[in-house]
Write an enzyme that holds these catalytic residues in place. Structure first.
Site, mmCIF file in Angstrom:
data_model
loop_
_atom_site.group_PDB
_atom_site.id
_atom_site.type_symbol
_atom_site.label_atom_id
_atom_site.label_comp_id
_atom_site.label_asym_id
_atom_site.label_seq_id
_atom_site.Cartn_x
_atom_site.Cartn_y
_atom_site.Cartn_z
ATOM 1 N N ASP A 82 29.608 -1.126 -19.773
ATOM 2 C CA ASP A 82 29.313 -1.579 -18.423
ATOM 3 C C ASP A 82 29.951 -0.722 -17.343
ATOM 4 O OD1 ASP A 82 28.129 -3.593 -19.828
ATOM 5 O OD2 ASP A 82 29.571 -5.149 -19.275
ATOM 6 N N ASN A 114 30.645 -12.336 -26.835
ATOM 7 C CA ASN A 114 30.670 -12.870 -25.468
ATOM 8 C C ASN A 114 29.316 -13.439 -25.049
ATOM 9 O OD1 ASN A 114 29.519 -10.350 -25.341
ATOM 10 N ND2 ASN A 114 30.760 -9.605 -23.642
ATOM 11 N N CYS A 115 28.234 -12.987 -25.676
ATOM 12 C CA CYS A 115 26.934 -13.577 -25.358
ATOM 13 C C CYS A 115 26.818 -15.013 -25.872
ATOM 14 C CB CYS A 115 25.800 -12.733 -25.960
ATOM 15 S SG CYS A 115 25.676 -11.086 -25.221
ATOM 16 N N PRO A 174 37.674 16.703 -19.646
ATOM 17 C CA PRO A 174 37.443 17.194 -21.013
ATOM 18 C C PRO A 174 37.988 16.236 -22.067
ATOM 19 C CG PRO A 174 38.290 18.949 -19.618
ATOM 20 C CD PRO A 174 38.414 17.680 -18.826
ATOM 21 N N LYS A 225 -6.830 -11.834 -31.638
ATOM 22 C CA LYS A 225 -6.525 -10.940 -30.517
ATOM 23 C C LYS A 225 -5.192 -11.388 -29.931
ATOM 24 C CE LYS A 225 -11.441 -10.369 -29.394
ATOM 25 N NZ LYS A 225 -12.497 -10.661 -28.392
ATOM 26 N N TYR A 239 35.279 10.309 -23.023
ATOM 27 C CA TYR A 239 33.938 9.742 -23.044
ATOM 28 C C TYR A 239 33.999 8.323 -22.465
ATOM 29 C CZ TYR A 239 32.988 13.485 -26.414
ATOM 30 O OH TYR A 239 32.856 14.714 -27.031
ATOM 31 N N ALA A 240 32.841 7.800 -22.064
ATOM 32 C CA ALA A 240 32.800 6.428 -21.547
ATOM 33 C C ALA A 240 31.510 5.757 -21.994
ATOM 34 C CB ALA A 240 32.909 6.403 -20.025
ATOM 35 N N TYR A 271 -1.400 -11.230 -37.968
ATOM 36 C CA TYR A 271 -2.215 -12.373 -37.580
ATOM 37 C C TYR A 271 -2.424 -13.325 -38.744
ATOM 38 C CZ TYR A 271 -6.459 -15.143 -37.127
ATOM 39 O OH TYR A 271 -7.351 -16.181 -37.151
#
Length: 564
Positions: free
Chosen positions: A283, A41-42, A276, A433, A279-280, A425
């Site tokens: 979003d 979906n992205c 009990p 740096k 789970y979830a 680097y």
């Protein structure tokens, strides 16, 4: 062990795949209301814009491929109608046939996700008004484009709104972006968001800020008229709503599972709901903010994937638990990239947290190597030196620095640690740096008292006796300077100290903050006690105050009068 999963895509399918790898003998049933159970979906905005031309590339798996590779029982077009936690059952409807049946479970994983917010305004249900969250959504938008749409209004300038505005411009549409907040990408601090607004304007998007849509009305020929809160109207062939999402938790609430005041399911550290065996993930739940410890909604695919894996580990004896969230995110808007991690200065100050910030504008790699691009970096840290957030805009190298800083926040690093990080680097990739090191150096200087900063807000609060000192070259000053500023190039400061008034606050500035820091050190060690350097220089100030007018003209070599 039989596990039923309600909802696929990121959280649900991540759970199911991990569960199969942990338990070959488990019965795993995935019930998905929509036709597609595993898709990217992205990637939807990029298919809409034509960068991903093949629609099928978005479909990651089908029920058959999942059955073949992981022996999963995946049923698309099957809607869960109710949950009965005491009986460990769900009632399901096969949407193709209308048949209803009961499915039992030993454990139930809810991955119902969230639904796009549709404002309660006239015309929101017109066929030209769409959202973008699923494959059918992008199909509907493609249909409007194929029918000849040439004008679009995108409502909401968050991540999806920005990506959609860019996509529609790529398809040649005239695009207006409407945002209620006074800035685009409200998750960023205002001065960091300004670069994205400019990128939208360069890309041909008409940006309307501090504005809302109050209604959408039929027009002649299949078009609509979009009415704005400022009294204006916009003609459009399609309207794309991207004003956020709300958790899809009504089914769980009907079953007695507890939600919080914002409608999200309440879960514990193991992602267990209040029923009990249930789970979830994804979003539909909130998570613990890694910086503040508050409960927050972070509707991002990466987090949902990790939660699905954690629940599989928990159910099958691996001790899985939820992780805290940083909200790390990135977006490309035409020629500019913006990224964020942790908490913004705005959010932290609103929460009563005392913070320091540094702004810097280094190149993304060595300046002497061809192709160096400016990187605008902001790092937020606490008075104890702990890194709390970071934002960056620019082109190349934004993702690299935000990922490093996200890792630093997750690890609880101090700004001293940023200064000491050993990062890769070579001239084509970096400077000796790294910008992250430089941010660490600056933060260390603040904590040590060797650097004090002033910002855009201080233009309005500086006293009449304070001095503005521009330490850029004479030519730079002439091209544009703050009203009332004295110009002494930093290379001449040691021999012209007598021109700087003593005993009053001195606000030094340059283009990006480095030369003003050098000047501050000279003044501090020459008897001036109240000296501050402009954070990020004029580069940041002009982003924070876009309406600011700089004066032109040669310096007078004496202190000018007046205040900015």
């Amino acid at each position: 062990m039989k596990v039923v999963v309600v909802g696929g895509v990121a959280g649900g399918m991540s759970f199911a795949a991990r569960a199969r790898r942990l338990a070959e003998d488990a019965e795993i049933v995935v019930l998905e209301r929509d036709p597609y159970v595993s898709y990217a979906n992205c990637g939807l905005p990029y298919h809409l814009g034509g960068e991903i031309p093949d629609r099928d590339a978005l479909i990651l798996h089908t029920p058959k491929s999942l059955a073949d590779s992981l022996a999963l029982d995946v049923r698309t077009g099957h809607e869960v109608l109710s949950i009965d936690p005491p009986e460990h059952e769900v009632r399901v409807r096969d949407l193709a046939t209308g048949r209803e049946y009961v499915e039992s479970y030993d454990a139930l994983v809810l991955s119902a996700g969230a639904t796009p917010v549709r404002p309660g305004i006239p015309g929101v249900d017109l066929p030209q008004v769409r959202t973008l969250r699923s494959v059918p959504d992008v199909d509907a938008l493609q249909g409007l484009l194929a029918a000849g749409a040439t004008r679009a209004v995108v409502v909401g300038a968050g991540f999806i709104g920005l990506e959609s505005a860019e996509a529609l411009r790529h398809r040649g549409l005239q695009v207006t972006l409407v945002e209620l907040a006074p800035q685009v990408l409200p998750v960023l601090d205002p001065e960091m968001a300004r670069g994205i607004e400019l990128a939208l304007e360069r890309g041909g998007v008409d940006v309307r800020l501090a504005t809302s849509v109050t209604g959408v009305y039929d027009d002649d020929g299949g078009a609509v008229q979009v009415v704005l809160s400022d009294g204006g109207t916009l003609g459009a062939d399609l309207v794309l709503l991207a004003v956020g999402v709300r958790p899809e938790t009504s089914l769980a609430a009907d079953a007695g599972l507890i939600r919080n005041a914002r409608g999200s399911l309440v879960v514990d550290a193991q992602l267990r709901t209040t029923a009990p065996g249930v789970y979830a993930v994804g979003d539909a739940i909130e998570v613990v903010d890694a910086v503040t410890g508050a409960q927050v909604s972070v509707p991002l695919a990466g987090l949902a994937n990790r939660q699905g894996r954690a629940v599989a580990d928990r159910i099958f004896g691996r001790g899985g638990r939820a992780t805290t969230a940083l909200g790390t995110a990135i977006v490309r808007v035409f020629d500019t990239v913006a990224a964020t991690t942790g908490r913004s200065e705005t959010a932290l100050r609103a929460a009563g947290v005392d913070v320091h910030t540094v702004h810097l504008h280094p190149g993304h790699h060595a300046g002497y190597f061809p192709g160096a691009q400016a990187l605008h970096l902001k790092v937020v840290f606490g008075v104890d030196g702990r890194v709390l957030g970071a934002q960056a805009t620019g082109g190349e190298g934004v993702d690299k620095r935000i990922d490093v800083l996200a890792t630093a926040i997750r690890a609880g690093l101090h700004v001293h640690d940023l200064a000491d990080l050993e990062l890769a680097y070579a001239p084509p990739f970096n400077s000796a740096k790294d910008p992250v090191n430089m941010a660490g150096f600056m933060a260390e200087n603040i904590l040590a008292g060797d650097l004090a900063l002033w910002s855009a807000a201080d233009l309005d609060t500086a006293g009449p006796d304070s001095v503005l000192l521009d330490v850029r070259s004479r030519a730079e000053y002439a091209a544009g300077h703050l009203p009332g500023a004295l110009n002494i190039p930093h290379t001449q400061l040691r021999t012209r100290l007598g021109e700087v008034p003593a005993g009053v606050p001195v606000h030094v500035y340059c283009a990006s903050g480095f030369r003003s820091y050098l000047a501050l050190r000279v003044l501090r060690q020459s008897g001036w006690d109240h000296v501050r350097s402009l954070s990020g220089g004029l580069a940041t100030l002009r982003l924070a105050r876009p309406a600011l007018t700089l004066l032109t003209g040669e310096p007078t070599d004496m202190l000018a009068t007046g205040r900015p």
